[in-house]
Design a protein around this motif. Structure first.
Motif, PDB file in Angstrom:
ATOM      1  N   ASP A  30      53.978  44.838  34.296  1.00  0.00           N
ATOM      2  CA  ASP A  30      54.550  43.383  34.795  1.00  0.00           C
ATOM      3  C   ASP A  30      55.442  43.690  36.261  1.00  0.00           C
ATOM      4  N   PRO A  31      54.563  43.121  36.909  1.00  0.00           N
ATOM      5  CA  PRO A  31      55.200  43.061  38.375  1.00  0.00           C
ATOM      6  C   PRO A  31      56.160  42.247  38.692  1.00  0.00           C
ATOM      7  N   THR A  32      56.650  41.577  37.649  1.00  0.00           N
ATOM      8  CA  THR A  32      57.782  40.480  37.892  1.00  0.00           C
ATOM      9  C   THR A  32      58.901  41.165  37.328  1.00  0.00           C
ATOM     10  N   ARG A  33      58.710  42.374  36.706  1.00  0.00           N
ATOM     11  CA  ARG A  33      59.992  42.973  36.280  1.00  0.00           C
ATOM     12  C   ARG A  33      60.118  44.273  36.831  1.00  0.00           C
ATOM     13  N   GLU A  34      59.182  44.742  37.402  1.00  0.00           N
ATOM     14  CA  GLU A  34      59.258  46.251  37.907  1.00  0.00           C
ATOM     15  C   GLU A  34      59.093  46.167  39.677  1.00  0.00           C
ATOM     16  N   ASP A  35      59.625  47.236  40.235  1.00  0.00           N
ATOM     17  CA  ASP A  35      59.648  46.975  41.573  1.00  0.00           C
ATOM     18  C   ASP A  35      58.275  47.931  42.157  1.00  0.00           C
ATOM     19  N   PHE A  36      57.473  48.421  41.447  1.00  0.00           N
ATOM     20  CA  PHE A  36      56.435  49.367  41.618  1.00  0.00           C
ATOM     21  C   PHE A  36      55.308  49.212  40.615  1.00  0.00           C
ATOM     22  N   SER A  37      53.960  48.837  40.973  1.00  0.00           N
ATOM     23  CA  SER A  37      53.165  48.892  40.020  1.00  0.00           C
ATOM     24  C   SER A  37      51.841  49.008  40.433  1.00  0.00           C
ATOM     25  N   ARG A  38      50.905  49.896  39.583  1.00  0.00           N
ATOM     26  CA  ARG A  38      49.570  50.260  40.135  1.00  0.00           C
ATOM     27  C   ARG A  38      48.603  49.252  39.606  1.00  0.00           C
ATOM     28  N   GLY A  39      47.307  49.084  40.253  1.00  0.00           N
ATOM     29  CA  GLY A  39      46.529  48.162  39.959  1.00  0.00           C
ATOM     30  C   GLY A  39      45.315  47.967  41.040  1.00  0.00           C
ATOM     31  N   ARG A  40      44.715  46.845  40.856  1.00  0.00           N
ATOM     32  CA  ARG A  40      43.504  46.633  41.695  1.00  0.00           C
ATOM     33  C   ARG A  40      43.606  45.355  42.379  1.00  0.00           C
ATOM     34  N   VAL A  41      43.370  45.147  43.648  1.00  0.00           N
ATOM     35  CA  VAL A  41      43.371  43.900  44.537  1.00  0.00           C
ATOM     36  C   VAL A  41      42.109  43.451  44.810  1.00  0.00           C
ATOM     37  N   THR A  42      41.637  42.281  44.545  1.00  0.00           N
ATOM     38  CA  THR A  42      40.305  41.761  44.999  1.00  0.00           C
ATOM     39  C   THR A  42      40.685  40.751  45.779  1.00  0.00           C
ATOM     40  N   PHE A  43      39.852  40.638  47.026  1.00  0.00           N
ATOM     41  CA  PHE A  43      39.802  39.420  47.991  1.00  0.00           C
ATOM     42  C   PHE A  43      38.564  38.767  47.756  1.00  0.00           C
ATOM     43  N   ALA A  44      38.479  37.381  47.474  1.00  0.00           N
ATOM     44  CA  ALA A  44      37.403  36.696  47.465  1.00  0.00           C
ATOM     45  C   ALA A  44      37.398  35.410  48.048  1.00  0.00           C
ATOM     46  N   VAL A  45      36.314  34.472  48.205  1.00  0.00           N
ATOM     47  CA  VAL A  45      36.384  33.168  48.490  1.00  0.00           C
ATOM     48  C   VAL A  45      36.922  32.464  47.391  1.00  0.00           C
ATOM     49  N   GLY A  46      37.777  31.333  47.767  1.00  0.00           N
ATOM     50  CA  GLY A  46      38.351  30.486  46.669  1.00  0.00           C
ATOM     51  C   GLY A  46      38.476  29.233  47.121  1.00  0.00           C
ATOM     52  N   GLY A  47      39.098  28.460  46.208  1.00  0.00           N
ATOM     53  CA  GLY A  47      39.276  26.819  46.476  1.00  0.00           C
ATOM     54  C   GLY A  47      38.406  26.232  45.414  1.00  0.00           C
ATOM     55  N   SER A  48      39.092  25.349  44.320  1.00  0.00           N
ATOM     56  CA  SER A  48      38.374  24.899  43.457  1.00  0.00           C
ATOM     57  C   SER A  48      36.987  24.008  43.741  1.00  0.00           C
ATOM     58  N   GLY A  49      36.862  23.381  44.731  1.00  0.00           N
ATOM     59  CA  GLY A  49      35.737  22.917  45.122  1.00  0.00           C
ATOM     60  C   GLY A  49      34.812  23.982  45.607  1.00  0.00           C
ATOM     61  N   ALA A  50      35.363  24.892  46.203  1.00  0.00           N
ATOM     62  CA  ALA A  50      34.260  25.967  46.718  1.00  0.00           C
ATOM     63  C   ALA A  50      33.490  26.800  45.795  1.00  0.00           C
ATOM     64  N   ASN A  51      34.623  26.825  44.381  1.00  0.00           N
ATOM     65  CA  ASN A  51      33.933  27.521  43.243  1.00  0.00           C
ATOM     66  C   ASN A  51      32.776  26.712  42.559  1.00  0.00           C
ATOM     67  N   VAL A  52      32.982  25.356  42.279  1.00  0.00           N
ATOM     68  CA  VAL A  52      31.939  24.747  41.654  1.00  0.00           C
ATOM     69  C   VAL A  52      30.740  24.452  42.501  1.00  0.00           C
ATOM     70  N   ALA A  53      31.081  24.473  43.897  1.00  0.00           N
ATOM     71  CA  ALA A  53      29.913  24.206  44.729  1.00  0.00           C
ATOM     72  C   ALA A  53      29.120  25.737  44.685  1.00  0.00           C
ATOM     73  N   ALA A  54      29.694  26.833  44.679  1.00  0.00           N
ATOM     74  CA  ALA A  54      29.005  28.134  44.600  1.00  0.00           C
ATOM     75  C   ALA A  54      28.469  28.393  43.155  1.00  0.00           C
ATOM     76  N   TRP A  55      28.985  27.930  42.069  1.00  0.00           N
ATOM     77  CA  TRP A  55      28.144  27.926  40.851  1.00  0.00           C
ATOM     78  C   TRP A  55      27.207  26.978  40.868  1.00  0.00           C
ATOM     79  N   LEU A  56      27.304  25.700  41.315  1.00  0.00           N
ATOM     80  CA  LEU A  56      26.028  24.928  41.333  1.00  0.00           C
ATOM     81  C   LEU A  56      24.980  25.557  41.977  1.00  0.00           C
TER      82      LEU A  56
END
Length: 311
Positions: A30-56
């Motif tokens: 839980d990164p809101t309770r601890e000052d360090f956390s391992r994990g995975r970071v993903t970068f992607a195109v976003g925005g609700s309209g962009a998501n709908v358009a891409a799925w269409l």
């Protein structure tokens, strides 16, 4: 008033929206309770309209995103990645693209942080290059002061020639702005279809009955059966998202549902089949980080189901 530019005889679904940067942070604690956390970071195109358009586009529909994004080199890459889905971006460019950070803790709880980008107050939307067969508007655009007027202008241009759908997008923002404000905005858009989740429906219930929002109302409720209102009244579908699925990231689930539903209706499906197709796409997106579709066909079942559905 300007009118829609009919630069192509081929109709398309037009989606209003912005192209954003999504940052998905999956933490092993839980990164809101601890000052360090391992994990995975993903970068992607976003925005609700962009998501709908891409799925269409992923379903094979001709689709054009009309709206805004940033003017920097980073936004160049976002536009390129977005158009790799098969959708077309017709966007005005200014300042910075929005950034949405989604922080998912070890328990699966999600926390969203929005950098709104822009502001885009003085940035008019371009006219669609394709003839609109349908216009879809994510509620986020109507709720933003710097995008509201451009969105209303686009709706006014398209309304005489194509149906319009609005996704209410956020129960939190409905409660913040007030249901009466949402009703006022919807009266200006005059959509044929309003799409919302259960939380958004509950937020609007304090101001009106759902059937007052539009001639067609779709309430998707996760694993529970969806509720639909049409001219013949209310009915429930047979099922929702599979209960045995464990979501990895809920980002874009509502967007994928909306895309599947619109694609189904435009292909002549009845309401139950179109909603089922929306559920199929939502089930795909929650199994991977981000709100965009896969660039490869991991589930041909979705397209097969669409192509073989009776009119």
């Amino acid at each position: 008033m300007t009118t829609v530019a009919l630069n192509s005889s081929v109709p398309a679904v037009v989606v209003a929206g912005y192209i954003a940067q999504d940052v998905i942070i999956q933490s092993e604690s839980d990164p809101t309770r601890e000052d360090f956390s391992r994990g995975r970071v993903t970068f992607a195109v976003g925005g609700s309209g962009a998501n709908v358009a891409a799925w269409l586009a992923w379903t094979g529909a001709a689709v054009e995103l009309v709206g805004v994004t940033g003017a920097d080199a980073h936004a160049d890459a976002l536009i390129g990645d977005f158009e790799a889905t098969g959708a077309t971006a017709t966007v005005a460019r200014a300042l910075r693209a929005p950034v949405v950070a989604s922080v998912i803790d070890a328990g699966g709880d999600r926390h969203l942080v929005l950098d709104a980008g822009g502001p885009f107050n003085n940035v008019p939307f371009p006219l669609p290059h394709r003839r609109p067969a349908w216009l879809h508007i994510p509620g986020f655009l109507l709720y933003r002061d710097d995008l509201q007027q451009q969105t209303l202008a686009l709706a006014a241009n398209v309304r005489p020639t194509a149906p319009i759908s609005v996704d209410l997008s956020s129960g939190y923002l409905i409660r913040t702005l007030g249901g009466s404000k949402i009703l006022s905005l919807l009266s200006e858009v005059a959509p044929e279809t309003v799409i919302m989740n259960e939380d958004e429906a509950e937020a609007m219930a304090k101001s009106c009955q759902p059937e007052q929002l539009a001639p067609r109302v779709v309430i998707h409720r996760g694993a529970k059966a969806s509720r639909v209102y049409t001219a013949v009244g209310w009915f429930e579908t047979s099922a929702g998202i599979r209960k045995d699925l464990r979501p990895l990231d809920a980002t874009g689930a509502g967007d994928a549902f909306a895309a599947g539903y619109i694609a189904g209706i435009m292909r002549g499906m009845g309401e139950p089949a179109a909603i089922e197709f929306g559920h199929i796409l939502a089930q795909i997106v929650i199994t991977m980080p981000g709100g965009q579709p896969p660039l490869h066909d991991i589930l041909d079942l979705a397209r097969t189901g669409l192509s073989n559905s009776p009119p």
